[in-house]
Design a protein around this motif. Structure first.
Motif, PDB file in Angstrom:
ATOM      1  N   TRP A  76       0.819  -1.204   0.000  1.00 44.77           N
ATOM      2  CA  TRP A  76       0.000   0.000   0.000  1.00 44.77           C
ATOM      3  C   TRP A  76       0.855   1.256   0.000  1.00 44.77           C
ATOM      4  O   TRP A  76       0.524   2.245  -0.644  1.00 44.77           O
ATOM      5  CB  TRP A  76      -0.953   0.005   1.199  1.00 44.77           C
ATOM      6  CG  TRP A  76      -2.150  -0.855   0.950  1.00 44.77           C
ATOM      7  CD1 TRP A  76      -2.405  -2.078   1.486  1.00 44.77           C
ATOM      8  CD2 TRP A  76      -3.241  -0.578   0.073  1.00 44.77           C
ATOM      9  NE1 TRP A  76      -3.588  -2.586   1.005  1.00 44.77           N
ATOM     10  CE2 TRP A  76      -4.127  -1.672   0.142  1.00 44.77           C
ATOM     11  CE3 TRP A  76      -3.562   0.487  -0.747  1.00 44.77           C
ATOM     12  CZ2 TRP A  76      -5.306  -1.720  -0.589  1.00 44.77           C
ATOM     13  CZ3 TRP A  76      -4.743   0.428  -1.473  1.00 44.77           C
ATOM     14  CH2 TRP A  76      -5.600  -0.666  -1.396  1.00 44.77           C
ATOM     15  N   ARG A  77       1.958   1.230   0.727  1.00 46.72           N
ATOM     16  CA  ARG A  77       2.860   2.383   0.756  1.00 46.72           C
ATOM     17  C   ARG A  77       3.429   2.629  -0.638  1.00 46.72           C
ATOM     18  O   ARG A  77       3.493   3.761  -1.111  1.00 46.72           O
ATOM     19  CB  ARG A  77       3.972   2.152   1.780  1.00 46.72           C
ATOM     20  CG  ARG A  77       4.802   3.373   2.063  1.00 46.72           C
ATOM     21  CD  ARG A  77       5.751   3.228   3.248  1.00 46.72           C
ATOM     22  NE  ARG A  77       6.574   2.043   3.200  1.00 46.72           N
ATOM     23  CZ  ARG A  77       6.450   0.998   4.035  1.00 46.72           C
ATOM     24  NH1 ARG A  77       5.551   0.995   4.977  1.00 46.72           N
ATOM     25  NH2 ARG A  77       7.232  -0.049   3.917  1.00 46.72           N
ATOM     26  N   THR A  78       3.808   1.569  -1.330  1.00 53.88           N
ATOM     27  CA  THR A  78       4.337   1.685  -2.687  1.00 53.88           C
ATOM     28  C   THR A  78       3.273   2.249  -3.631  1.00 53.88           C
ATOM     29  O   THR A  78       3.559   3.117  -4.454  1.00 53.88           O
ATOM     30  CB  THR A  78       4.826   0.317  -3.186  1.00 53.88           C
ATOM     31  OG1 THR A  78       5.823  -0.162  -2.289  1.00 53.88           O
ATOM     32  CG2 THR A  78       5.396   0.393  -4.589  1.00 53.88           C
ATOM     33  N   GLN A  79       2.028   1.763  -3.497  1.00 57.95           N
ATOM     34  CA  GLN A  79       0.951   2.268  -4.342  1.00 57.95           C
ATOM     35  C   GLN A  79       0.688   3.740  -4.055  1.00 57.95           C
ATOM     36  O   GLN A  79       0.422   4.526  -4.966  1.00 57.95           O
ATOM     37  CB  GLN A  79      -0.325   1.456  -4.122  1.00 57.95           C
ATOM     38  CG  GLN A  79      -0.244   0.060  -4.697  1.00 57.95           C
ATOM     39  CD  GLN A  79      -1.522  -0.717  -4.499  1.00 57.95           C
ATOM     40  OE1 GLN A  79      -2.608  -0.157  -4.501  1.00 57.95           O
ATOM     41  NE2 GLN A  79      -1.398  -2.019  -4.321  1.00 57.95           N
ATOM     42  N   ARG A  80       0.760   4.136  -2.770  1.00 52.44           N
ATOM     43  CA  ARG A  80       0.537   5.535  -2.409  1.00 52.44           C
ATOM     44  C   ARG A  80       1.604   6.426  -3.040  1.00 52.44           C
ATOM     45  O   ARG A  80       1.304   7.491  -3.571  1.00 52.44           O
ATOM     46  CB  ARG A  80       0.545   5.687  -0.889  1.00 52.44           C
ATOM     47  CG  ARG A  80       0.261   7.117  -0.453  1.00 52.44           C
ATOM     48  CD  ARG A  80       0.359   7.297   1.032  1.00 52.44           C
ATOM     49  NE  ARG A  80       1.749   7.119   1.410  1.00 52.44           N
ATOM     50  CZ  ARG A  80       2.152   6.766   2.616  1.00 52.44           C
ATOM     51  NH1 ARG A  80       1.295   6.521   3.554  1.00 52.44           N
ATOM     52  NH2 ARG A  80       3.435   6.652   2.877  1.00 52.44           N
ATOM     53  N   LEU A  81       2.862   5.979  -3.008  1.00 53.82           N
ATOM     54  CA  LEU A  81       3.936   6.772  -3.606  1.00 53.82           C
ATOM     55  C   LEU A  81       3.739   6.900  -5.116  1.00 53.82           C
ATOM     56  O   LEU A  81       3.938   7.976  -5.684  1.00 53.82           O
ATOM     57  CB  LEU A  81       5.302   6.149  -3.296  1.00 53.82           C
ATOM     58  CG  LEU A  81       5.753   6.254  -1.837  1.00 53.82           C
ATOM     59  CD1 LEU A  81       7.027   5.438  -1.625  1.00 53.82           C
ATOM     60  CD2 LEU A  81       5.960   7.690  -1.434  1.00 53.82           C
ATOM     61  N   GLY A  82       3.339   5.808  -5.760  1.00 61.68           N
ATOM     62  CA  GLY A  82       3.083   5.857  -7.202  1.00 61.68           C
ATOM     63  C   GLY A  82       1.947   6.806  -7.535  1.00 61.68           C
ATOM     64  O   GLY A  82       2.017   7.558  -8.506  1.00 61.68           O
ATOM     65  N   ALA A  83       0.901   6.797  -6.705  1.00 60.53           N
ATOM     66  CA  ALA A  83      -0.230   7.692  -6.933  1.00 60.53           C
ATOM     67  C   ALA A  83       0.193   9.153  -6.750  1.00 60.53           C
ATOM     68  O   ALA A  83      -0.224  10.023  -7.512  1.00 60.53           O
ATOM     69  CB  ALA A  83      -1.377   7.347  -5.985  1.00 60.53           C
ATOM     70  N   ALA A  84       1.027   9.409  -5.747  1.00 63.95           N
ATOM     71  CA  ALA A  84       1.486  10.780  -5.507  1.00 63.95           C
ATOM     72  C   ALA A  84       2.282  11.298  -6.704  1.00 63.95           C
ATOM     73  O   ALA A  84       2.089  12.443  -7.139  1.00 63.95           O
ATOM     74  CB  ALA A  84       2.334  10.844  -4.236  1.00 63.95           C
ATOM     75  N   HIS A  85       3.161  10.462  -7.259  1.00 63.11           N
ATOM     76  CA  HIS A  85       3.939  10.883  -8.438  1.00 63.11           C
ATOM     77  C   HIS A  85       3.015  11.148  -9.625  1.00 63.11           C
ATOM     78  O   HIS A  85       3.194  12.127 -10.351  1.00 63.11           O
ATOM     79  CB  HIS A  85       4.994   9.840  -8.801  1.00 63.11           C
ATOM     80  CG  HIS A  85       6.106   9.731  -7.813  1.00 63.11           C
ATOM     81  ND1 HIS A  85       6.948  10.774  -7.506  1.00 63.11           N
ATOM     82  CD2 HIS A  85       6.508   8.695  -7.045  1.00 63.11           C
ATOM     83  CE1 HIS A  85       7.819  10.402  -6.602  1.00 63.11           C
ATOM     84  NE2 HIS A  85       7.571   9.140  -6.287  1.00 63.11           N
ATOM     85  N   ALA A  86       2.015  10.280  -9.819  1.00 62.91           N
ATOM     86  CA  ALA A  86       1.083  10.466 -10.934  1.00 62.91           C
ATOM     87  C   ALA A  86       0.282  11.752 -10.763  1.00 62.91           C
ATOM     88  O   ALA A  86       0.089  12.506 -11.725  1.00 62.91           O
ATOM     89  CB  ALA A  86       0.143   9.265 -11.038  1.00 62.91           C
ATOM     90  N   LEU A  87      -0.173  12.041  -9.538  1.00 65.24           N
ATOM     91  CA  LEU A  87      -0.940  13.266  -9.294  1.00 65.24           C
ATOM     92  C   LEU A  87      -0.096  14.509  -9.531  1.00 65.24           C
ATOM     93  O   LEU A  87      -0.592  15.523 -10.024  1.00 65.24           O
ATOM     94  CB  LEU A  87      -1.507  13.261  -7.875  1.00 65.24           C
ATOM     95  CG  LEU A  87      -2.648  12.278  -7.650  1.00 65.24           C
ATOM     96  CD1 LEU A  87      -2.961  12.145  -6.166  1.00 65.24           C
ATOM     97  CD2 LEU A  87      -3.882  12.699  -8.432  1.00 65.24           C
TER      98      LEU A  87
END
Length: 185
Positions: free
Chosen positions: A128-139
């Motif tokens: 989940w932490r990895t997915q959150r970081l990926g989402a932050a970069h995409a945003l």
């Protein structure tokens, strides 16, 4: 405005499903190529899946399912004995391809696991932490694209992306944009 895509899946005997949004059209195409044939085999009838331009007003199924054993297991338990289209396994297969079987086996307990519940939860937290970081970069990338597309109000970009005002200013400046020169606030 940033164009996003969705996959429209149209089976016989079920209402169509809209899955998305996808930022990259190629990701939507790959998803459609996997889910259509898979559901055709499962339902033993023709299921078409094709890419359409996404409309944010339409209700979409999320194409990204959690892949950690604990969270996926919870979703499987929630959907058990329901006639849902597309099924959870088909969506997982469209997301992961050949890796779906292993993720499903871990989540359902069919794969022999030598890890404790705590280790599984720690692995889940890591995913989940990895997915959150990926989402932050995409945003952050989306914030820059919105600015370049003419949305020159930092507050509007902040509301659209969920990023803080400070983060939006930082991202724009890192992209070589001075938001103070075009900000309408």
């Amino acid at each position: 405005m940033l164009k996003t895509y969705a996959v429209l899946v149209t089976p016989q005997g079920y209402p169509p499903a809209l899955i998305g949004p996808f930022i990259a059209e190629t990701n939507a195409e790959r998803y459609a190529e996997r889910i259509g044939p898979f559901e055709s085999r499962r339902l033993k009838s023709k299921v078409d899946a094709f890419v359409v331009v996404s409309n944010p007003r339409n209700k979409h199924l999320d194409p990204r399912l959690p892949t950690d054993a604990w969270t996926l297991g919870q979703l499987i338990a929630e959907e058990e004995d329901q006639d849902v289209f597309p099924c959870l396994y088909a969506r997982l297969h469209a997301q992961l391809g050949d890796g779906a079987e292993k993720a499903w086996s871990r989540a359902t307990g069919w794969e022999e696991s030598k890890t404790s519940g705590r280790e599984q939860l720690l692995a889940s937290a890591e995913d989940w932490r990895t997915q959150r970081l990926g989402a932050a970069h995409a945003l952050k990338r989306i914030a820059v694209e919105l600015w370049n597309d003419g949305m020159e109000n930092v507050q509007d970009i902040r509301r659209a992306t969920g990023l803080s005002r400070t983060t939006v200013y930082e991202v724009l400046r890192n992209a070589g944009i001075d938001p103070a020169t075009r900000d309408s606030e």
